[in-house]
Each structure stands twice: as structure tokens, then as C-alpha cells.
Design an enzyme around this catalytic site. Structure first.
Site, PDB file in Angstrom:
ATOM      1  N   GLU A 121      36.458  39.890  42.291  1.00 30.52           N
ATOM      2  CA  GLU A 121      37.573  39.532  41.404  1.00 30.52           C
ATOM      3  C   GLU A 121      37.469  38.060  41.061  1.00 30.52           C
ATOM      4  O   GLU A 121      37.236  37.223  41.943  1.00 30.52           O
ATOM      5  CB  GLU A 121      38.948  39.740  42.063  1.00 30.52           C
ATOM      6  CG  GLU A 121      39.421  41.149  42.115  1.00 30.52           C
ATOM      7  CD  GLU A 121      40.817  41.268  42.718  1.00 30.52           C
ATOM      8  OE1 GLU A 121      41.618  40.304  42.600  1.00 30.52           O
ATOM      9  OE2 GLU A 121      41.091  42.309  43.305  1.00 30.52           O
ATOM     10  N   GLU A 127      41.395  42.566  49.897  1.00 31.86           N
ATOM     11  CA  GLU A 127      42.246  41.457  50.329  1.00 31.86           C
ATOM     12  C   GLU A 127      43.205  41.853  51.450  1.00 31.86           C
ATOM     13  O   GLU A 127      44.432  41.801  51.278  1.00 31.86           O
ATOM     14  CB  GLU A 127      43.017  40.886  49.126  1.00 31.86           C
ATOM     15  CG  GLU A 127      42.119  40.420  47.998  1.00 31.86           C
ATOM     16  CD  GLU A 127      42.902  39.762  46.839  1.00 31.86           C
ATOM     17  OE1 GLU A 127      44.132  39.803  46.861  1.00 31.86           O
ATOM     18  OE2 GLU A 127      42.253  39.214  45.940  1.00 31.86           O
TER      19      GLU A 127
HETATM   20  O1  IFM Z   1      46.408  41.136  40.711  1.00 29.66           O
HETATM   21  C1  IFM Z   1      45.849  40.646  41.883  1.00 29.66           C
HETATM   22  C2  IFM Z   1      44.984  41.688  42.541  1.00 29.66           C
HETATM   23  O2  IFM Z   1      45.695  42.849  42.793  1.00 29.66           O
HETATM   24  C3  IFM Z   1      44.449  41.171  43.837  1.00 29.66           C
HETATM   25  N1  IFM Z   1      43.827  39.895  43.693  1.00 29.66           N
HETATM   26  C4  IFM Z   1      44.539  38.882  42.967  1.00 29.66           C
HETATM   27  C5  IFM Z   1      45.008  39.422  41.632  1.00 29.66           C
HETATM   28  C6  IFM Z   1      45.771  38.336  40.861  1.00 29.66           C
HETATM   29  O3  IFM Z   1      46.865  37.904  41.591  1.00 29.66           O
END
Ligand code: IFM
Length: 486
Positions: A387, A179
Site C-alpha cells: 500500500e 496491518e
Molecule cells: O484505508 C487504509 C487501509 O485500509 C489500510 N492502510 C491505510 C489506508 C489509508 O488510511
């Protein structure tokens, strides 16, 4: 014996659709969120250590000093992963643990932690998936200017070489950045993430240097890793939707798509920055100077897989339609926008949708649309959901259990969306639940629980939530349980 004839065929449960052969089932964490041991074995502060110690930046003054103590408990954590049947574990490496000043020689004790973690995973039959950077820049590099400085990309290439040298013989899946949008635009734009700067021009410069660092790292990894190793980058692509069908709202969506998504996918996957992004932000940066000869060729070195993180869609309009702030409240409130060049776009919460504890609306179709959009825009690109998950207000019952039916429902809906996207042509190779266990949720500290395993921070006891058993069942079946939610 005479067979009894029936006119109706015996009823059979409908065959559950199985996920594709080789589809990878995993769970993810990130170094600063779970490791703890912030000052052990030579580790020096990262920008998140500094930021979390700055009063008012993180809820309750929480820090990652201890977190889920994964640094000391990784063996038990891997055993738990094995028990749950996970096939892959996506973790990130703390740069300042292995190269404390962000430059120069590596610290063997730091590298050893990752060597031992990976060996433990391999021993348990779990595929390690290593992310080089999940937001924790060594503080020394920030002191030298951080990501808005071009030289940071070179430091990252050196660090990548160290890690490829240390783990390349045993890690076959590598991700450069997690990200980078958050690093650039929350870190240097809205300031709700470390290092907490609120400089829109610096945020754009950071985005370019993160892109460049990604490209340089891919070059290094490709040069050092065995041919079979897979390289990738993980983007939190925003599934941007206009509030109405008006041309003005469509333009708001275009702007956010440019500075939220195409600022990364453009150079990485097409070898160019989008013209509309350049036009929207030309008052802030001179792109012709920022992007030097050879940069785009470096950034667009092919990756084997694109990692996609998805939680909730992004609903936008022009400001007259009301709506809230800057959209940064998804990650923490700020008076500053994380969207340089698009500050006047308004953000909305979808009506009538259920929400998670983050107040994010639950919309699995957003994941389906996202996977299909990427497939349409970049045909043939293998994807991985790196994710997906949700925070809820989990608690331990008097019987010692953690029941999280809302999370099961969230996961079921989103895995169903993945399956539909696969059926419609998206080449999705795997799914990583965020997160393996409760952890430090950045500006929200420990107040938000994303884990499928509950962490009692006082005792560091792990308690698999009911969703963990549900997910284990999905993995075993390689399919969603028949008949909807189980
Ligand atoms: O916890 C975060 C992660 O570090 C990166 N993506 C989003 C998750 C939830 O906010």
C-alpha cells in the site's frame, strides 16, 4: 549520398530506469471499504458494521453498508482495472461473509462471490492477491472476547483453511493480515477503530494473538496450497524518526519502534519478542504467561514475501518538546494512546513538508529509508509495497474530469524512492497503489478519497482520475516517465 557529419552526437532522451523484470504493478482495496452488500447472501455483521453504527465513531455516521458497491459491480471494476493495465489486484476477504459466525461451516454464497471475482480477474489477465484479514472480525467472535482471547487465533486458522480450500486452486498470492498494528492498537488501545476498546493490556494481548493467528494461518496455507503459492503478511511499519539528536528523543523513537514495528517483526522474522518491548510493557502483561510454549516457533514460520505499507514517517520526541497527543490522530482523535508502555512520547508533524488531506506529511525518503532498514535488518527478505498512496480533496470538474496532480506527484516521488531502494539492494518485488478507488476510510468515513479512480457515491459512477492514466502509463513503460512529472 553524402552523410552529413555532425560533431555532436544526436541528443537522446535519457533512458528511463526500468523497474526489475517481473516487478508487479497493482492496486489494492479491502472488503469492508468497498464491497457494500453488508447484509446480503448470509453475511453477518463484523466489528466494523457494529462500530460504524455506533453514534460518534465514524465521521458523518457513514457505514460500509453500500460503500463502492464492489460486491455487485466487481465485473465492471475488473474491466476498468484491465483498461488501466493493472497486472495485479489486492483485495481482502470479509470473514463474516464466508463464515458468518466466525466458526463452523462456510456459506457457499459468500465463497461464490470471491470465486467469481477471482475468475473474472484471471480471465482479464490480472493476478489476484488475497488478504485474509483487513480488520473486519466477525462480531460474534468479538462478543466472545475478540483478539485479546487466544482462541480467536484458532478460529482464524480454521477460516484460513476454508479459504485455502475454496480459492487455493486459483489464487497464488496470499496475505494473512493487513496491518495487524491497527487491529491491535487502534482497535483495543486508542479505540479509534473497531471494536473501539481502550484497554492497553488487551491491545498487547491482541497483538500476540494476531501474531499467533498469522503463524497458524501460514501453517495451514502451506499445508493446503500448491508449492508455488506465495505467502506473506503486510505490516504498516512505522518509519520512526527522533525529533532531535538527543538521547531522550532516541529513546522515544526506540519505544515507538518496539511497540509499532518490532512487536510484529520480532516474533515473525526472528522468533522472539524484543527484550526492550517486554521491559517497557511488563507492568501491563506477563509475557511469560501470554506467550506459550511453541508460539514463537509457530509465529516465525517463514513467509515468502513481506508486505510493507507506507504513507508518512512518524516523528517523535519526549513530551517536553511539545508536539501533539498520542499519535493516534493519524487515524482519528482519541484521549487514549495506541502505544502501550510509551504513552509519554510526543508526536510531531514535519515542518515545511507538503501534506495530504489526512494532514500526513509527504516524504518519499521515508519509504526509501524504510525499505533499506528492513533490508538491513532482514537481509534477503523479498519485499512488496502493498500500500502507498494519498488522499486529496478530489472533485469532478464541469467537464466531468478529476484532475489530481498532487497524487501524481506523490506517486512519482514514492515510486522513485522504490527505484532508488532497488538500486541500493532492496529486493522489492512489486507496488500496489492504495487505492484502486475511493472508499470507506474507516473513522473518516467517505470524507477522504484515496482512490486513483473517483467514485461518485450517489450514482456509483467510476471516473478514473488523471493519476489513473498516469499510473497506466508507468505500468506500460515499466518505468517512470522520463523528465520527471508528466
Ligand atoms: O484505508 C487504509 C487501509 O485500509 C489500510 N492502510 C491505510 C489506508 C489509508 O488510511
Amino acid at each position: 549520398m553524402t552523410a552529413v557529419r555532425t560533431d555532436t552526437a544526436p541528443k537522446q532522451a535519457p533512458e528511463a530506469t526500468r523497474f526489475p523484470t517481473g516487478f508487479v504493478w497493482g492496486a489494492a482495496t479491502a472488503a469492508y471499504q468497498v464491497e457494500g452488500a453488508a447484509a446480503e447472501d448470509g453475511r453477518t455483521p463484523s466489528i466494523w458494521d457494529t462500530f460504524s453504527r455506533t453514534p460518534g465513531k465514524v465521521r458523518n455516521g457513514d457505514t460500509g453498508d453500500i460503500a463502492a458497491d464492489h460486491y455487485h459491480r466487481y465485473r465492471d471494476d475488473v474491466a476498468l482495472m484491465k483498461q488501466l493495465g493493472l497486472k495485479a489486484y489486492r483485495f481482502s476477504i470479509s470473514w463474516s461473509r464466508v463464515q458468518p459466525t466466525g466458526r463452523g461451516p462456510a456459506v457457499e454464497r459468500g465463497l461464490d462471490f470471491y470465486r467469481k471475482l477471482v475468475d473474472e480477474l484471471l480471465e482479464a489477465g490480472i493476478t489476484p492477491v488475497a488478504t485474509l484479514y483487513h480488520w473486519d472480525l466477525p462480531q460474534e467472535l468479538e462478543d466472545a472476547g475478540g483478539w485479546p482471547q487466544r482462541v480467536t487465533a484458532e478460529r482464524f486458522a480454521d477460516y484460513s483453511a476454508i479459504m485455502a480450500g475454496a480459492l487455493g486452486d486459483r489464487v497464488g498470492m496470499w496475505t494473512t493480515f493487513n496491518e495487524p498494528w491497527c487491529s491491535a492498537f487502534l482497535g483495543y488501545g486508542s479505540g479509534v477503530h473497531a471494536p473501539g476498546r481502550t484497554e492497553p493490556a488487551a491491545a498487547l494481548r491482541a497483538a500476540h494473538h494476531l501474531n499467533l493467528a498469522h503463524g497458524r494461518a501460514i501453517e495451514v496455507l502451506r499445508g493446503q496450497l500448491p508449492a508455488a503459492a506465495q505467502t506473506s503478511v503486510t505490516l504498516n511499519l512505522h518509519q520512526v524518526r527522533p525529533l532531535t539528536a538527543s538521547a531522550a528523543d532516541a529513546d522515544a523513537a526506540r519505544r515507538i519502534d518496539a511497540v509499532g514495528n518490532r512487536v510484529f517483526t520480532g516474533p515473525m522474522l526472528r522468533g522472539e519478542y524484543p527484550e526492550d518491548l517486554i521491559a517497557d510493557t511488563s507492568n501491563l502483561v506477563d509475557w511469560s504467561k501470554l506467550v506459550q510454549d511453541g508460539d514463537l516457533a509457530a509465529i516465525s514460520r517463514p513467509v515468502d514475501v513481506l508486505g510493507v505499507n507506507y504513507y508518512t514517517p512518524t516523528l517523535v520526541s519526549t513530551p517536553e518538546k511539545g508536539g501533539g497527543g498520542s499519535g493516534s490522530d493519524v487515524h482519528g482523535a482519541s484521549d487514549f494512546s495506541p502505544w502501550p508502555g510509551s504513552e509519554h512520547v510526543a508526536f510531531h508533524l514535519a515542518e515545511g513538508k507538503e501534506r495530504t488531506a489526512m494532514n500526513w506529511s509527504i516524504d518519499p525518503n521515508g519509504l526509501y529509508d524504510l525499505l533499506m532498514d528492513v533490508t538491513r535488518d532482514h537481509p534477503g527478505l523479498p519485499l512488496m509495497v502493498t500500500e502507498n498512496g494519498a488522499a486529496f480533496d478530489d472533485y469532478v470538474s464541469p467537464e466531468g474530469r478529476v484532475e489530481d496532480p498532487e497524487r501524481i506527484s506523490y506517486l512519482h516521488g514514492h515510486l522513485d524512492a522504490v527505484q532508488r531502494a532497488v538500486a541500493d539492494g532492496a529486493d522489492v518485488r512489486g507496488y500496489f497503489l492504495w487505492s484502486l478507488m475511493d472508499n470507506f476510510e474507516w473513522a473518516y468515513g467517505y470524507s477522504k478519497r484515496f482512490g486513483t479512480v473517483y467514485v461518485d457515491y450517489a450514482s456509483q459512477r467510476r471516473i478514473p482520475k488523471s493519476s489513473a492514466y498516469w499510473y497506466a502509463d508507468v505500468i506500460r513503460r515499466h518505468a517512470l516517465p522520463p523528465g520527471g512529472l508528466s
